[in-house]
Design a protein around this motif. Structure first.
Motif, PDB file in Angstrom:
ATOM      1  N   LEU A   1      19.444 -90.299  69.718  1.00  0.00           N
ATOM      2  CA  LEU A   1      19.863 -88.899  69.681  1.00  0.00           C
ATOM      3  C   LEU A   1      18.827 -88.054  68.967  1.00  0.00           C
ATOM      4  CD1 LEU A   1      21.719 -88.284  66.663  1.00  0.00           C
ATOM      5  CD2 LEU A   1      22.950 -90.040  67.860  1.00  0.00           C
ATOM      6  N   SER A   2      18.804 -86.799  69.359  1.00  0.00           N
ATOM      7  CA  SER A   2      17.952 -85.823  68.694  1.00  0.00           C
ATOM      8  C   SER A   2      18.830 -85.068  67.716  1.00  0.00           C
ATOM      9  CB  SER A   2      17.377 -84.835  69.723  1.00  0.00           C
ATOM     10  OG  SER A   2      16.614 -85.525  70.679  1.00  0.00           O
ATOM     11  N   ILE A   3      18.247 -84.709  66.572  1.00  0.00           N
ATOM     12  CA  ILE A   3      19.035 -84.010  65.550  1.00  0.00           C
ATOM     13  C   ILE A   3      18.151 -82.985  64.839  1.00  0.00           C
ATOM     14  CG2 ILE A   3      18.648 -85.976  63.967  1.00  0.00           C
ATOM     15  CD1 ILE A   3      21.347 -85.315  62.672  1.00  0.00           C
ATOM     16  N   GLY A   4      18.704 -81.796  64.639  1.00  0.00           N
ATOM     17  CA  GLY A   4      17.933 -80.758  63.969  1.00  0.00           C
ATOM     18  C   GLY A   4      18.690 -79.446  63.960  1.00  0.00           C
ATOM     19  N   TYR A   5      17.993 -78.397  63.521  1.00  0.00           N
ATOM     20  CA  TYR A   5      18.630 -77.071  63.484  1.00  0.00           C
ATOM     21  C   TYR A   5      18.482 -76.418  64.853  1.00  0.00           C
ATOM     22  CZ  TYR A   5      18.652 -78.031  58.551  1.00  0.00           C
ATOM     23  OH  TYR A   5      18.876 -78.634  57.339  1.00  0.00           O
ATOM     24  N   PRO A   6      19.608 -75.988  65.447  1.00  0.00           N
ATOM     25  CA  PRO A   6      19.541 -75.401  66.788  1.00  0.00           C
ATOM     26  C   PRO A   6      18.669 -74.148  66.812  1.00  0.00           C
ATOM     27  CG  PRO A   6      21.829 -75.822  66.143  1.00  0.00           C
ATOM     28  CD  PRO A   6      20.987 -76.045  64.927  1.00  0.00           C
ATOM     29  N   LYS A   7      17.868 -74.019  67.856  1.00  0.00           N
ATOM     30  CA  LYS A   7      17.080 -72.795  68.020  1.00  0.00           C
ATOM     31  C   LYS A   7      18.051 -71.661  68.345  1.00  0.00           C
ATOM     32  CE  LYS A   7      13.111 -71.092  70.478  1.00  0.00           C
ATOM     33  NZ  LYS A   7      12.575 -71.045  71.820  1.00  0.00           N
ATOM     34  N   PRO A   8      18.004 -70.566  67.568  1.00  0.00           N
ATOM     35  CA  PRO A   8      18.913 -69.464  67.885  1.00  0.00           C
ATOM     36  C   PRO A   8      18.448 -68.741  69.158  1.00  0.00           C
ATOM     37  CG  PRO A   8      17.710 -69.060  65.814  1.00  0.00           C
ATOM     38  CD  PRO A   8      17.141 -70.297  66.427  1.00  0.00           C
ATOM     39  N   ASP A   9      19.291 -67.958  69.727  1.00  0.00           N
ATOM     40  CA  ASP A   9      18.944 -67.174  70.929  1.00  0.00           C
ATOM     41  C   ASP A   9      18.386 -68.040  72.042  1.00  0.00           C
ATOM     42  OD1 ASP A   9      19.658 -64.930  69.438  1.00  0.00           O
ATOM     43  OD2 ASP A   9      17.630 -64.776  68.607  1.00  0.00           O
TER      44      ASP A   9
END
Ligand SMILES: Cc1cc2nc3c(=O)[nH]c(=O)nc-3n(C[C@H](O)[C@H](O)[C@H](O)COP(=O)(O)O)c2cc1C
Length: 230
Positions: free
Chosen positions: A202-210
């Motif tokens: 799985l990939s995990i991180g802070y979602p790119k906004p917009d």
């Protein structure tokens, strides 16, 4: 809940909120995840139940240069060879599931601005799986167990624990069967013994906004169709 109003950012307070606002994130900010946050998520996930408490999982959390190198090697393998998964990837589905899968593809390509007939564009999009959709951290779930049905259930429970705990911490995730497509590449990079099979990742991180891709939500079948109370 109106999916348009669901936020993909910030921490959640309850499991219900995490469940309702979690969805697969396919565009990330490069911002690294603090090590303490990763430890919190994965140590808590170890509480996941399993068949006779057998705990068939090993979990490899990869960030930084090693993650970048893996992304390059997996992308190269995906360009040059066909998948060699160690798990049985399904070959057939009931017709109603086929329709849902077709709809998913249509919608994702639509949001990504890809013409379904454009194979080159579809292939390029698929390759983003192997660069972890730009996430700062990649996770690989491995197992030394014989891969029977209940091991699959145990590992699935583990993955869901991670998805919800990550969401609670304000992180996005994407569970990916694709990350089990080239097990030898992962095994070489992480120096895993041959008997340790690479199940998925799985990939995990802070979602790119917009991001249109991140706003995209998959529907679910209705409770009337799927649930029976006796
Ligand atoms: C076991 C499993 C494997 C998956 N593999 C992939 C994958 O390889 N690539 C991908 O983009 N999404 C993958 N997904 C994400 C599903 O497409 C997604 O969970 C489903 O469409 C429901 O959407 P949601 O997660 O946004 O609610 C996978 C999900 C699961 C549970």
């Amino acid at each position: 809940m109106n999916s348009e109003l669901i936020s993909i950012h910030g921490k959640t307070a309850t499991i219900t909120e995490a469940l309702e606002t979690r969805h697969s994130i396919r565009e990330y900010l490069p911002q690294p995840i603090p090590e303490t946050t990763l430890k919190t998520i994965f140590e808590k996930a170890l509480r996941t139940p399993s068949w006779k408490n057998s705990q068939p999982w090993k979990v490899h959390i990869v960030s930084g240069e090693k993650k970048d190198l893996l992304a390059r090697n997996l992308t190269k393998a995906a360009r040059e060879s066909t998948p060699q998964p160690e798990t049985n990837w399904p070959e057939s589905y009931p017709s109603d599931a086929k329709k849902r899968m077709f709809d998913l593809g249509m919608k994702i390509y639509g949001v990504a601005g890809i013409d379904r007939k454009d194979k080159e564009a579809r292939d390029q999009f698929m390759l983003r799986n192997f660069a972890f959709f730009g996430a700062p951290t990649a996770v690989f779930i491995t197992s030394k167990f014989d891969l029977n049905f209940f091991v699959g259930i145990d590992l699935g429970c583990f993955v869901q624990s991670v998805l919800l705990l990550a969401r609670e911490e304000g992180l996005g995730t994407c569970p990916q069967a694709a990350l089990g497509a080239f097990p030898d590449v992962v095994r070489a990079s992480l120096e895993l013994p041959k008997e340790e099979k690479v199940i998925m990742g799985l990939s995990i991180g802070y979602p790119k906004p917009d991001s249109d891709l991140n706003r995209f939500h998959t529907p679910r079948e209705s409770a009337e169709d799927l649930l029976r109370f006796y």
